[in-house]
Write a protein that holds these residues in place. Structure first.
Motif, mmCIF file in Angstrom:
data_model
loop_
_atom_site.group_PDB
_atom_site.id
_atom_site.type_symbol
_atom_site.label_atom_id
_atom_site.label_comp_id
_atom_site.label_asym_id
_atom_site.label_seq_id
_atom_site.Cartn_x
_atom_site.Cartn_y
_atom_site.Cartn_z
ATOM 1 N N PHE A 27 0.821 -1.211 0.000
ATOM 2 C CA PHE A 27 0.000 0.000 0.000
ATOM 3 C C PHE A 27 0.854 1.260 0.000
ATOM 4 C CE2 PHE A 27 0.797 -0.422 4.494
ATOM 5 C CZ PHE A 27 0.806 0.874 4.982
ATOM 6 N N ARG A 28 2.032 1.199 0.610
ATOM 7 C CA ARG A 28 2.900 2.378 0.627
ATOM 8 C C ARG A 28 3.450 2.667 -0.765
ATOM 9 N NH1 ARG A 28 6.577 0.151 5.326
ATOM 10 N NH2 ARG A 28 6.179 -1.649 4.024
ATOM 11 N N LEU A 29 3.781 1.612 -1.504
ATOM 12 C CA LEU A 29 4.228 1.810 -2.878
ATOM 13 C C LEU A 29 3.084 2.337 -3.746
ATOM 14 C CD1 LEU A 29 6.539 -1.230 -3.656
ATOM 15 C CD2 LEU A 29 7.173 1.133 -3.215
ATOM 16 N N SER A 30 1.910 1.817 -3.536
ATOM 17 C CA SER A 30 0.744 2.316 -4.277
ATOM 18 C C SER A 30 0.543 3.806 -4.020
ATOM 19 C CB SER A 30 -0.514 1.555 -3.877
ATOM 20 O OG SER A 30 -0.430 0.208 -4.267
ATOM 21 N N LYS A 31 0.712 4.212 -2.789
ATOM 22 C CA LYS A 31 0.577 5.626 -2.435
ATOM 23 C C LYS A 31 1.637 6.469 -3.141
ATOM 24 C CE LYS A 31 0.015 8.522 1.652
ATOM 25 N NZ LYS A 31 0.007 8.562 3.120
ATOM 26 N N ALA A 32 2.858 5.992 -3.157
ATOM 27 C CA ALA A 32 3.952 6.702 -3.832
ATOM 28 C C ALA A 32 3.701 6.788 -5.334
ATOM 29 C CB ALA A 32 5.284 6.004 -3.555
ATOM 30 N N ILE A 33 3.247 5.707 -5.921
ATOM 31 C CA ILE A 33 2.980 5.676 -7.362
ATOM 32 C C ILE A 33 1.833 6.619 -7.715
ATOM 33 C CG2 ILE A 33 2.076 4.195 -9.207
ATOM 34 C CD1 ILE A 33 3.870 1.952 -7.944
ATOM 35 N N ARG A 34 0.813 6.652 -6.888
ATOM 36 C CA ARG A 34 -0.305 7.584 -7.133
ATOM 37 C C ARG A 34 0.175 9.027 -7.113
ATOM 38 N NH1 ARG A 34 -3.090 3.947 -3.910
ATOM 39 N NH2 ARG A 34 -2.922 5.293 -2.095
ATOM 40 N N LEU A 35 1.084 9.357 -6.210
ATOM 41 C CA LEU A 35 1.647 10.704 -6.169
ATOM 42 C C LEU A 35 2.400 11.007 -7.463
ATOM 43 C CD1 LEU A 35 2.411 13.364 -4.698
ATOM 44 C CD2 LEU A 35 4.402 12.136 -3.794
ATOM 45 N N MET A 36 3.203 10.070 -7.917
ATOM 46 C CA MET A 36 3.969 10.274 -9.145
ATOM 47 C C MET A 36 3.027 10.455 -10.341
ATOM 48 S SD MET A 36 6.884 7.422 -8.350
ATOM 49 C CE MET A 36 8.089 7.747 -9.618
ATOM 50 N N GLN A 37 1.964 9.670 -10.386
ATOM 51 C CA GLN A 37 1.017 9.752 -11.495
ATOM 52 C C GLN A 37 0.186 11.034 -11.445
ATOM 53 O OE1 GLN A 37 -1.087 6.081 -10.847
ATOM 54 N NE2 GLN A 37 0.198 4.948 -12.289
ATOM 55 N N ALA A 38 -0.192 11.455 -10.259
ATOM 56 C CA ALA A 38 -1.065 12.619 -10.113
ATOM 57 C C ALA A 38 -0.350 13.924 -10.421
ATOM 58 C CB ALA A 38 -1.643 12.658 -8.697
ATOM 59 N N ASP A 39 0.926 13.981 -10.159
ATOM 60 C CA ASP A 39 1.679 15.221 -10.328
ATOM 61 C C ASP A 39 2.855 14.979 -11.262
ATOM 62 O OD1 ASP A 39 2.309 17.857 -9.995
ATOM 63 O OD2 ASP A 39 2.919 17.692 -7.904
ATOM 64 N N ILE A 40 2.541 14.550 -12.468
ATOM 65 C CA ILE A 40 3.559 14.105 -13.419
ATOM 66 C C ILE A 40 4.512 15.223 -13.839
ATOM 67 C CG2 ILE A 40 2.276 14.464 -15.563
ATOM 68 C CD1 ILE A 40 3.254 11.606 -16.314
ATOM 69 N N ALA A 41 4.059 16.464 -13.812
ATOM 70 C CA ALA A 41 4.892 17.580 -14.262
ATOM 71 C C ALA A 41 5.911 18.015 -13.217
ATOM 72 C CB ALA A 41 4.017 18.770 -14.648
ATOM 73 N N ARG A 42 5.730 17.599 -11.991
ATOM 74 C CA ARG A 42 6.644 18.019 -10.930
ATOM 75 C C ARG A 42 7.499 16.834 -10.514
ATOM 76 N NH1 ARG A 42 5.496 18.602 -5.000
ATOM 77 N NH2 ARG A 42 7.402 19.534 -4.218
ATOM 78 N N GLU A 43 8.765 16.950 -10.738
ATOM 79 C CA GLU A 43 9.656 15.847 -10.379
ATOM 80 C C GLU A 43 9.970 15.930 -8.891
ATOM 81 O OE1 GLU A 43 13.579 13.450 -11.853
ATOM 82 O OE2 GLU A 43 12.872 15.159 -12.982
ATOM 83 N N HIS A 44 9.290 15.097 -8.148
ATOM 84 C CA HIS A 44 9.518 15.022 -6.710
ATOM 85 C C HIS A 44 10.861 14.352 -6.449
ATOM 86 C CE1 HIS A 44 5.296 15.988 -5.788
ATOM 87 N NE2 HIS A 44 5.019 15.265 -6.855
ATOM 88 N N SER A 45 11.499 14.739 -5.358
ATOM 89 C CA SER A 45 12.722 14.032 -4.980
ATOM 90 C C SER A 45 12.322 12.656 -4.438
ATOM 91 C CB SER A 45 13.480 14.821 -3.909
ATOM 92 O OG SER A 45 12.786 14.768 -2.678
ATOM 93 N N LEU A 46 13.230 11.708 -4.538
ATOM 94 C CA LEU A 46 12.944 10.379 -4.007
ATOM 95 C C LEU A 46 12.665 10.442 -2.510
ATOM 96 C CD1 LEU A 46 15.504 8.100 -5.864
ATOM 97 C CD2 LEU A 46 13.076 8.418 -6.322
ATOM 98 N N ASN A 47 13.359 11.314 -1.817
ATOM 99 C CA ASN A 47 13.145 11.459 -0.383
ATOM 100 C C ASN A 47 11.730 11.970 -0.101
ATOM 101 O OD1 ASN A 47 14.017 11.249 2.312
ATOM 102 N ND2 ASN A 47 14.457 13.448 2.369
ATOM 103 N N GLU A 48 11.259 12.927 -0.891
ATOM 104 C CA GLU A 48 9.912 13.469 -0.719
ATOM 105 C C GLU A 48 8.849 12.390 -0.975
ATOM 106 O OE1 GLU A 48 7.187 17.072 -2.611
ATOM 107 O OE2 GLU A 48 9.196 16.728 -3.372
ATOM 108 N N ILE A 49 9.037 11.603 -2.018
ATOM 109 C CA ILE A 49 8.089 10.535 -2.327
ATOM 110 C C ILE A 49 8.113 9.478 -1.224
ATOM 111 C CG2 ILE A 49 7.536 8.664 -3.945
ATOM 112 C CD1 ILE A 49 8.679 10.499 -6.163
ATOM 113 N N ALA A 50 9.299 9.144 -0.757
ATOM 114 C CA ALA A 50 9.430 8.161 0.324
ATOM 115 C C ALA A 50 8.723 8.642 1.588
ATOM 116 C CB ALA A 50 10.906 7.895 0.606
#
Length: 145
Positions: A27-50
């Motif tokens: 579920f934590r990976l799903s949450k991270a992936i949803r963030l990446m998909q929802a905000d595709i134009a903003r490259e989040h840092s790996l630390n921020e996504i984690a």
């Protein structure tokens, strides 16, 4: 490349198929992936996504790679390319606007990224795609005539 993109997106949406012997996507990976998909134009840092997913960066990277068979950065690039290709399929696509929509400062940066990921420049890809569509229309018209 399209098969890879579809496989990656399928894995992100529904987790792993139980036929491959792996557990469903955490579920934590799903949450991270949803963030990446929802905000595709903003490259989040790996630390921020984690942090968003409730994990350390090291744990996130390890878990992502174990479940997805690729790094978060590679997945992120795949999402961006898939989005770019879907937009480029539309008539009258402005590459400068597309570059901005994906978070690039300049079209040249987007073109370089696209070429590195796909092996062709966006203009070449778009031209080839239009030719393929045009060829299909001619075949369809000739077949029905």
């Amino acid at each position: 490349m399209e098969a890879l993109l579809l496989g990656l997106l399928g894995a992100a949406k529904g987790g792993r198929d139980s036929a491959d012997g792996r557990p469903p996507l955490d579920f934590r990976l799903s949450k991270a992936i949803r963030l990446m998909q929802a905000d595709i134009a903003r490259e989040h840092s790996l630390n921020e996504i984690a942090r968003h997913a409730g994990m350390s960066q090291a744990r996130f990277f390890s878990m992502f790679r174990d479940h997805m068979d690729l790094t978060p950065g590679t997945y992120w690039n795949t999402l961006r390319i898939e989005h770019a290709i879907s937009i480029m399929r539309q008539q009258g696509t402005n590459l400068t606007r597309l570059a901005g929509d994906l978070g690039f400062d300049a079209q040249g940066n987007f073109s370089r990224f696209f070429r590195q990921q796909t092996g062709v420049a966006p203009k070449q890809y778009r031209r080839a795609m239009r030719q393929a569509i045009s060829s299909k229309k001619r075949v369809t018209i000739e077949t029905h005539a």
